[in-house]
Structure formats: C-alpha cells, structure tokens
Design a protein around this motif. Structure first.
Motif, short mmCIF file in Angstrom:
data_model
loop_
_atom_site.label_atom_id
_atom_site.label_comp_id
_atom_site.label_asym_id
_atom_site.label_seq_id
_atom_site.Cartn_x
_atom_site.Cartn_y
_atom_site.Cartn_z
N MET A 1 39.68 40.14 64.32
CA MET A 1 39.00 39.39 65.38
C MET A 1 39.09 37.90 65.13
SD MET A 1 37.50 39.76 68.22
CE MET A 1 37.14 41.50 68.12
N ALA A 2 39.04 37.50 63.84
CA ALA A 2 39.09 36.08 63.51
C ALA A 2 40.43 35.48 63.88
CB ALA A 2 38.82 35.89 62.02
N VAL A 3 41.48 36.34 63.97
CA VAL A 3 42.79 35.83 64.29
C VAL A 3 42.97 35.67 65.79
CG1 VAL A 3 45.26 36.28 64.11
CG2 VAL A 3 43.75 36.85 62.20
N THR A 4 42.37 36.56 66.57
CA THR A 4 42.62 36.56 68.01
C THR A 4 41.68 35.62 68.76
OG1 THR A 4 41.13 38.45 68.24
CG2 THR A 4 43.47 38.91 67.93
N VAL A 5 40.48 35.40 68.28
CA VAL A 5 39.51 34.56 68.99
C VAL A 5 39.75 33.10 68.65
CG1 VAL A 5 37.05 34.04 69.27
CG2 VAL A 5 37.81 36.41 69.06
N PRO A 6 39.72 32.20 69.62
CA PRO A 6 39.92 30.77 69.32
C PRO A 6 38.75 30.20 68.52
CG PRO A 6 39.25 31.04 71.59
CD PRO A 6 39.51 32.43 71.06
N MET A 7 38.96 29.00 67.95
CA MET A 7 37.93 28.36 67.12
C MET A 7 37.67 26.96 67.64
SD MET A 7 39.37 29.56 63.42
CE MET A 7 41.06 29.41 63.97
N MET A 8 36.43 26.51 67.40
CA MET A 8 36.04 25.17 67.83
C MET A 8 34.88 24.70 66.95
SD MET A 8 35.23 23.91 71.71
CE MET A 8 33.88 25.06 71.89
N LYS A 9 35.01 23.50 66.36
CA LYS A 9 34.00 22.99 65.43
C LYS A 9 33.07 21.96 66.07
CE LYS A 9 36.86 23.61 61.30
NZ LYS A 9 37.50 22.93 60.14
N SER A 10 33.56 21.15 66.98
CA SER A 10 32.77 20.05 67.54
C SER A 10 31.64 20.59 68.40
CB SER A 10 33.65 19.12 68.37
OG SER A 10 34.67 18.56 67.57
N PRO A 11 30.38 20.23 68.14
CA PRO A 11 29.25 20.77 68.91
C PRO A 11 29.18 20.24 70.33
CG PRO A 11 28.50 19.09 67.37
CD PRO A 11 29.94 19.32 67.06
N ASP A 12 29.85 19.07 70.59
CA ASP A 12 29.77 18.51 71.95
C ASP A 12 30.88 19.01 72.85
OD1 ASP A 12 31.26 15.28 71.17
OD2 ASP A 12 31.43 17.22 70.19
N TYR A 13 31.73 19.92 72.36
CA TYR A 13 32.74 20.56 73.19
C TYR A 13 32.25 21.94 73.61
CZ TYR A 13 36.39 17.06 72.31
OH TYR A 13 37.12 15.92 72.27
N TYR A 14 32.73 22.42 74.74
CA TYR A 14 32.32 23.74 75.22
C TYR A 14 33.50 24.39 75.93
CZ TYR A 14 31.98 21.46 79.80
OH TYR A 14 32.26 20.78 80.96
N THR A 15 33.41 25.67 76.12
CA THR A 15 34.45 26.42 76.85
C THR A 15 33.79 27.34 77.87
OG1 THR A 15 34.46 28.26 75.25
CG2 THR A 15 35.97 26.41 74.85
N LYS A 16 34.56 27.70 78.88
CA LYS A 16 34.16 28.70 79.87
C LYS A 16 35.32 29.67 80.04
CE LYS A 16 31.10 25.75 82.64
NZ LYS A 16 30.86 25.18 83.99
N PRO A 17 35.13 30.93 79.68
CA PRO A 17 33.96 31.55 79.06
C PRO A 17 33.66 30.96 77.68
CG PRO A 17 35.54 33.19 79.85
CD PRO A 17 36.23 31.89 79.89
N SER A 18 32.41 31.08 77.24
CA SER A 18 32.02 30.57 75.93
C SER A 18 32.65 31.42 74.84
CB SER A 18 30.51 30.56 75.80
OG SER A 18 30.01 31.88 75.81
#
Length: 987
Positions: A1-18
């Motif tokens: 799962m860690a390989v297929t799901v994207p990653m994001m560290k910055s708290p002020d960035y967001y995605t849709k879907p989350s």
C-alpha cells in the motif's frame, strides 16, 4: 500500500480525493490510484490544479512535483525528471490561482484592464484563459502540459502600477514614437522567452533562492503567509574576538559582505559582485532591441521594445560598485540635464572622482602630480620615527605603526610639508582651484606650527613684520639666544599675528585694486584690516593728512591711545557735534583706532580672518593671550555679530561655491584655533575638523588631512580612535591611482579597535585580492608590501585566486602550494592540472607536485581518492614492471592481483566522489592509468598460474574503468582461457 498510495508532507497542501480517501478506495478497489478521475492538488490560499482526465498517482511525492507560490504554479521544476506529455502530472489540466488583496485593491474600477493583462499572460505562456472572479480573486485557465504558469514579482509590479495612466499612454502612443518607449523593468516573459529555460538559468545562478522563498512563506503560527525574504538578513555583522580557526579566502570580483577574519564569508569593504559564469557585455548606447513583430505587454502596439539591463547584468540589477571607484548603474548619467531620457537597457559606467587631486587644468592625470601630491608626502611620513607594535591574528602577525614626534620637532615637520606643497605648486598646468587648495594647505601647516610647536632653547624667530609685536620679537632674537619662558605666549601671538596678516593679504590686495585713488581713506581702512601699518601711514602722509598719519602710527599699541580716541569721539557726541561735516570713512578710521570694531564695520562686510585680526590688533590689549582672543571671537560668533569662519576655498573661491556652502563646516584653521584654546575636544569636533569640506573644495580629497591628523596625534594634541572615514577615504584615493602598497601602509596606521579586531586583516586582504593585478605587476610594490611585514601567504593566496579566476590553473596551483593552502591546491590539481600534464607525459612533474602535498594529506579531504591516485599509480606501475627501486615488492600473481584490485577500486571510488567536477580529459587519464595497470597485470599471467588466479586477474580488469575496445580485447582473452579450461575438463 505504501508503494501505490501517493505521499505528501506539506501541511498546507491538499488533494481531492484526500489521501485518506485514496487509501480507503485503494483497499476496496486495488489499482484505483492508477486511474484517479479529476484528481486535484491545491495549496490553501494559493490555488489548485485539477487534471481533466484519469491520472496515475501511484507512489508520487505530490508536493515535490507540484509547487504553488504567490500567483504561480510550477510542476516538475527539474526538467530532467519531467515525463512525456500525457504522463504523470504533465498533462492537460485546469489551473486556478488566487490573486491577493493588494492587486485587487489597486485595480478597483479597472477590471477590464486587469483581465486583459491576465489574458495576455496566459497567451504569452501558451495557456487558455477561462475566467477571472474579481470578488474571490480566482484566476482560471487551461494548460496542455506543464512547466511554470502565472506571473512573478515584476508582473505584479506592472499590475499594481497606475494602470489608468498606462492605459492613457496606450491610447495616445503611436508606432511613430514607439521607439522612445521607456520600460522601468521587463521580465523574461515579456520577451517571449521560455520560462522553463529561464528557471534553469535562475537555479544555476541562485540555487538557494527556492528554499529561502519557501521558508519565508511560513509564519510562526503555522498559517500560510507570504513574506518577502530579507536580503540583508544574510549580511548581519557578527564580530568575534577569538582567533581564526581555519583559513577563509576572499574571492576577487565576487560579492562580499562585512565580516571578520574567521567568519564563513570574508569581510567586504572594497569589493563587489560579478558572476564568473556571466562575463560583462559591451552594451551599445541604444540598448537591446526586440523583434518588431512582437506586441509589447505595456503599450499594446508594435514597438522597438527596450530590454531591462537587469536581465543581462544579474538579478534585480540597479546599481553596483566596481574596483577603482567604478559605479555601474542603469539610471541617468551624473550631471545630465533633467530632459535626459533614461533607457533601462543602457548600463552607465562612471568613475568616482577620487583622482581629481592629480588632474591638471585639462583634466588629465599627471604622473608628476601623483609624485608630488601623494608619494613624496608619504615618503617623508615614512621617514619620520615610528613605533611598531606586533599583533597576532591566528597564525599571522601584523606590525602596526604609529608616528612618533614631539612639539619641538613639529616646526621642522610642518616646514617640510610646506616645502612639499610648494613643489606641487611649481608643477605646470595646475588649475586655479587646485592652486587655491594648495595655498590653503600651506597656511594650515603654518598655523599648526605656530599654535602647537614648542621652541628649543636657542630661539630661532624669523622677522615677522613691522608692527609692534613683530618688532619686539626681532629685538628678542638679536639680544638673546635663550627665550624667556614668560615671553613665549607673546612670541606665539606675534607669530600668529604674522600668519593672520599673510592669510588675509589676498583679500586686502584684491579690495585695494578695486578702489579709486581718490578714496584714499577707504584705501587706508583696507590696509588696516590687513595690519599693513607702514603702507597706511605712508599713504596718509602722501595725501598731506599728517594728523591721521600720527594716529595710524600708534594703531594697535597702548590701550591709553585707544581710550583717548574713544573719549574724544564721546566728547564730540556729547557736545552735539554735527558729524556730517566729517567724512564717513574718516569716522570709520577713528572708530577702528578707538577699538570699536563693530562700529567701524557698521556697513562693511569683511571675511572672518580680518575680523579676527581687527579683534586682536585694535580691540583687545596687545598682551592678550591667543586662547582669550579665540574665545572672544567664538563669543561674537555665537552672538551672530562675527562673520562665519568659512573655508578658504569658499572665502576666496567662486560665487557658485559660496551659494552651495552650508554653515555646518568651518575652516580647519578655526578648528585648530579652538583646539589651541581648549585641548579637551569631543569626537564630533574632530570629525568636523578633519572633514574634507573644512580644507578643500574636493569632498573626496583626504590626502593632506590624513597627514595633519597623524602629526597632531603624534605630538599629543589630539587622540581619537574613531576617524576611520578619514583613513578609508585616503585609502580609496591611493587605490584609485594604483598605489596599493601605500594604501596598505595607511591601513597599518589605523588604530586598533577591540570591537573590530579583524578590521586591518580584512582590509589588507581585500586590497591584495581586489587589486592583485596591479601590485603583482610591480616588483617594487611587492617588495614594499613584504617589507611592511604583510604575510606572504596572503599575497600568494591572492595571486592563486586571481590566476584561478582567469583560468591559469597551473599558476594558481603554484601559488596555492606556496601559501600552504593544501586543500585548494589539491582540488585544482585534480580537477584542472593533473590530467593535462599527464597527457603531456610530464610524469616527473606530477610526481613532484603530488609528493609535495603528501606530507600534508591529513589536511586534505579525499586525498587517497585525489592526488593519492597518481602516487598509487606510479608505485603500482614500478612494482608490476619489476623495478628494483620500487617501494613495494609484488612477488606472486595473487599479490599483484590483490594490489591491482585495490587500485581499481580506488579509481572507481574516486570517479564516484569527484563526479562531474572531473573533465573529460581527466576521465581519459583515469582510463589510461587503469588500462596500463591491467595490461601489466595480465602480462604477468603465465602458465604456472592456476585457472582461478588467471580468471581473477581478468575479473580485476573487467571492473576497471578502461575503454570499451580494451575491455573487449580482454574479454576475448578471458573467453579463450575459459574455453581451453573447459576443453581440459572434457578430456
């Protein structure tokens, strides 16, 4: 799962879907992250991007790929990692950027203008404008693929400008006058340049900017705010008092900042920036012109667009300082008229007038003037006794110097300086203003001698004039060789009276020449203001005015005579005498002889020196001491009843100079008088006293003021550690004329300050580095600098940096070795020198250089992977060749193979460590060394060796960085060996 799901560290960035929703959907529907529809990435307060088709986001670090900045989006900032169009995030998308309130407020009522600018920006960048919501500030547009979209600071400045005025100009301007359009700034985007390539250039020149920008956008509360990074924050001064731990090397022609000898970046007092990778270009007066086919973003029509000079000179270039007082700027030239049109594309190079002192009336620099004005006084100064004080700065020592003199020798010193100035006056071609300034310097040295020198027991008093004081001094000279101590103040007063008389002679003669012969009373009054009593008496006698001549012969003498004349005037007034029957000029003379100088000067304007003379000669008693006379004048000056003590160049100069003068600076003679009257002075007093405005019409000329300060301080008249502006101004004058050795001499006379312990070190090193080309070409300057005790390591290091900057790496290496900077010598040797001389087969030279650094290998980073490679190669080659003198004996094939394996491993590791710093030629040399060693190893293989030993030798060769053709040959030999081995097994 860690390989297929994207990653994001910055708290002020967001995605849709989350990210949480993506994890949940991936668990329910494996493979969902490979085709996410309408995937959106956003940053709070900045905007978002929505991809219009399904997107593969598996394992992506989203906030490292997609970056939002103020009014800007960047996707795949590294072009090398950008996938093909249609893959990853490099695909069609809808972008929304949020404009801040500043732009919205500045464009209220001008929505159409702002929308047009946004459309132009999208069109210029290859995007499709969709809409703009003036309420929310959302700017929406479509893109086909990604690099950088939006606008930068300069675009923002364009938008925040008064668009109404620009819009009016657009309407009025026609193509006929479009060539005169002046742009205050132009971005690469205005030039239709590729923003991606400009980004790459920007990162090459300013690699740390992106990180600083991101850090500046974070507030302490964790909320997102945009704060412009403060450029000056990196230039904070941090004074240290501990000795330096490691060598810190200045770099010539690079940007400097103030600092200490042991700070990470060396101090910068004399230097400026010039990028090594971007040499200056000669720019024509008409500037850079763009293609006429392009439409300018400001005028909206076709024009000959002028490009901003900052685009070519460096980031935000507006003004910069260069060596020798060179000022580079893109504004109007100094002295240009108000109607001068400023083209931002034209870089003006102007020289600060440090060298006006040595220019003749034709504005040509005269070598004779340089010798007379600068070199001769400094040579005399150097010949006076000095006190030396050695101060340690880490491993180095500097010998500070201080002039040593006393008041009995001050008279001789002052006279010698006057002789030097007289020699300068004898130079042909001097301008009138220069002669006036030199005359002022002579008078200054004379008053220094008069006020502050002490006499020897044998009084040597010259004939000083014809008044009573001077006659008394002449009688004392003739009758006695030993001066009476009680008479010394009167002798000093007599000498000062003579000085005053000489200093006002110009005004007296100038005023007399303008008078008519019939106005002899006015003539007599002018003579009295200059203490020319003999001439005044003779003139009165020649006119038959015997009674007046008798009164004039007693002028300035006994106070009884003054009282009698004043009493007679009072009797006439009390008796009601009608003064209209007496000439006005005669009454003026009577008032002056009575000691009423203000009455005599009722409607007459005279200079301050003559006023002081009238005060001393006719009002005060003849035995009044000089301090009291000076204090009396100061009292009248404070009351506003005495003329200001303006400098001589104002007093006797042009009317324009008098108009531009302010009463903040008085003549240095006046300051010296106050200094004699009260020796307790403050720094502000000394600062004004030694200002250029107090001595010379040239505000950048400090050459003689420096000598005067040095002499006065040596004899104990003043004491100050704060007059560094005077020293630095004189240093600048000397450097501007190429006298680097004398500039360093002046620096060594700066007083040592505990709060700036490394000031002298920084100054001397910067002079050596910045003016290396000047002093290195003059052997006499080099020897002079060495004789001053300046560490030769600094000189060698300056030469090394200079040669390295100009691409002469061999000389740079030689200088780095001489100054024992082993680390830099090693780096240049590996990256620039060794491979070149290796290809020239100069192996003895390589061995000599490498072994000279070997004793200091503990100070050199990566020694074994640098110069140690060459030493290992030569030792290995000698051993494999069976040299009897070889340091290591390799008897068995196994030992030879092991040694070669170690060498090959060392070569490969060296290539990995040095990487791109090694040029192609260096890699060729590595291949040659590896090939030669492998050939020697394989040639040592004989039939007695076992198959394993033979194959191991081939394995060593295959692992070496050798050319492919050589590798193929070894491979064929290995296949042949292996085939014969299989044949033996089969049989």
């Amino acid at each position: 799962m860690a390989v297929t799901v994207p990653m994001m560290k910055s708290p002020d960035y967001y995605t849709k879907p989350s990210l949480k929703e993506l994890v949940a959907r991936e668990l329910l529907e494996p493979g969902y992250c490979a085709c996410v529809p309408d995937f959106t990435v956003g940053r709070f307060g900045f905007g978002y991007v929505r991809y219009l088709s399904q997107t593969d986001i598996r394992g992506l670090r989203i906030d490292e790929i997609v970056s939002f900045h103020r009014h800007e989006i960047v996707v795949y900032s590294d072009e090398n990692r950008k996938p093909a169009v249609g893959q990853g995030f490099n695909k069609p998308a809808e972008v929304v950027l949020v404009l801040d309130s500043e732009i919205l407020k500045s464009n209220q009522g001008k929505e159409c203008v702002l929308v047009n600018k946004l459309k132009q920006t999208n069109q210029r960048q290859g995007a499709q404008f969709v809409s703009f919501d003036f309420v929310t500030g959302e700017w929406k547009f479509l893109v086909e693929h990604f690099s950088r979209f939006g606008f930068g600071d300069d675009d923002e400045e364009d938008i925040v400008m008064d668009d109404a005025e620009i819009y009016d100009v657009e309407k009025e301007e026609s193509p006929s006058n479009a060539s005169e359009v002046e742009l205050s700034h132009s971005l690469p985007s205005h030039l239709r340049l590729d923003p991606v390539k400009m980004k790459e250039m920007k990162l090459l020149m300013f690699p740390d900017e992106e990180e600083e920008e991101d850090l500046s956008m974070k507030s302490s509360s964790g909320k997102q705010q945009y704060v412009r990074p403060l450029q000056s924050s990196a230039h904070a001064i941090n004074h240290r008092f501990t000795p330096p731990v490691a060598r810190k090397t200045p770099f010539p022609l690079l940007e400097y900042k103030h600092g200490d000898f042991d700070t990470n970046s060396p101090g910068g007092i004399l230097m400026v920036q010039q990028h090594k990778g971007m040499p200056l270009r000669t720019i024509k007066s008409h500037g850079f012109k763009l293609d006429l086919k392009h439409e300018t973003p400001v005028s909206g029509n076709y024009a000959r667009n002028i490009v901003d000079a900052g685009l070519f000179m460096g980031k935000s270039f507006r003004v910069g300082w260069g060596p020798n007082g060179i000022l580079a700027h893109s504004g109007a030239p100094v002295g240009s008229s108000g109607n001068h049109k400023v083209l931002s594309s034209v870089v003006n190079l102007e020289k600060v007038a440090f060298d006006n002192l040595v220019r003749d009336e034709n504005k040509k620099v005269s070598k004779e003037l340089i010798d007379h004005a600068l070199v001769s006084p400094l040579n005399f100064h150097k010949g006076i006794n000095h006190v030396m004080k050695e101060v340690e700065f880490g491993p180095y020592k500097l010998a500070f110097q201080k002039l040593e003199a006393n008041r009995t020798t001050l008279s001789e010193i002052s006279r010698h300086y006057c002789d030097l100035i007289e020699g300068q006056l004898s130079v042909s071609g001097l301008s009138s203003s220069s002669r006036l300034g030199l005359t002022h310097q002579v008078m200054t040295w004379e008053i220094i001698r008069v006020l502050f020198s002490d006499r020897e027991q044998k009084a040597q008093v010259e004939s000083l004039g014809a008044d009573n004081e001077e006659d008394m001094m002449q009688d004392m000279k003739e009758n006695s060789l030993d001066a009476d101590q009680e008479a010394l103040p009167l002798m000093r007063r007599a000498e000062f009276s003579y000085w005053l008389r000489e200093s006002v002679s110009y005004h007296v003669q100038n005023q007399i020449s303008s008078l008519n012969d019939s106005h002899y009373l006015q003539h007599i009054f002018v003579l009295l203001t200059g203490r020319q009593l003999d001439e005044a008496v003779q003139l009165a006698v020649s006119k038959g005015d015997v009674r007046l001549a008798c009164l004039l012969s007693q002028a300035g003498g006994s106070t009884v005579n003054r009282s009698d004349i004043a009493r007679q005037l009072d009797i006439w007034r009390n008796k009601g005498l009608d003064f209209s029957f007496i000439e006005k000029d005669r009454l003026r003379l009577y008032e002056l002889l009575a000691g009423n100088i203000h009455g005599a000067l009722h409607d007459v304007q005279i200079d301050w020196r003559r006023f002081l003379g009238l005060l001393m000669w006719y009002k005060l008693p003849p035995n009044t001491s000089l301090p009291i006379a000076f204090q009396t004048y100061k009292h009248f000056l404070d009351e506003g009843t005495a003329p200001y003590p303006v400098p001589l160049f104002i007093d006797e100069g042009t009317s324009n100079e008098a108009i531009n003068w302010t009463d903040k600076h008085f003549d240095i003679s006046f300051y010296l008088m106050l200094l004699h009257a009260n020796e307790k002075v403050e720094f502000s007093f000394l600062k004004a006293m030694f200002s250029a405005f107090a001595s010379t019409p040239d505000p950048l000329d400090y050459h003689m003021i420096w000598h005067q300060r040095e002499v006065l301080e040596a004899v104990g008249v003043i004491n100050s550690n704060d007059l560094h502006i005077l020293d630095m101004a004189f240093v600048s004058q000397l450097l501007c004329l190429g006298k680097c050795h004398w500039a360093i001499y002046v620096v060594l006379h700066l007083p040592l300050r505990e709060d700036y312990p490394y000031l002298h070190v920084n100054l001397i090193r910067e002079i050596l580095f910045q003016y290396c080309e000047t002093w290195s070409l003059d052997e006499s300057q080099q020897q002079f600098i060495e004789d001053l005790g300046i560490p030769t390591d600094w000189m060698h290091e300056a030469l090394a940096i200079y040669y390295n900057y100009n691409g002469d790496h061999s000389k740079a290496l030689e200088q780095f070795l001489q100054c024992a900077n082993w680390q830099k010598a090693h780096t240049i040797f590996i990256t620039s020198v060794a491979h070149r001389i290796f290809l020239q087969a100069k192996h003895a030279e390589i061995w000599s250089i490498a072994t000279s650094m070997e004793d200091h290998k503990s100070e050199i980073e990566n020694w074994d992977l640098g110069a140690g490679i060459y030493i290992s190669f030569y030792l290995m080659r000698n051993s494999l060749q069976g040299d009897a003198d070889a340091m290591t004996k390799l008897d068995s094939l196994q030992s030879k193979n092991a040694a070669c394996q170690e060498f090959v491993s060392q070569l490969n590791e060296s290539l990995a460590v040095w990487g791109s710093r090694l040029p192609v030629d260096a890699r060729v040399v590595y291949s040659r060394m590896a090939g030669e060693i492998c050939d020697l190893l394989l040639s040592a293989v004989d039939d007695d060796a076992t198959r394993d030993e033979q194959l191991n030798c081939f394995d060593t060769a295959f692992g070496a960085p050798i050319p492919e053709d050589l590798r193929s040959g070894h491979l064929q030999d290995a296949v042949s060996l292996f085939t014969s081995f299989l044949t033996e097994i089969a049989t």
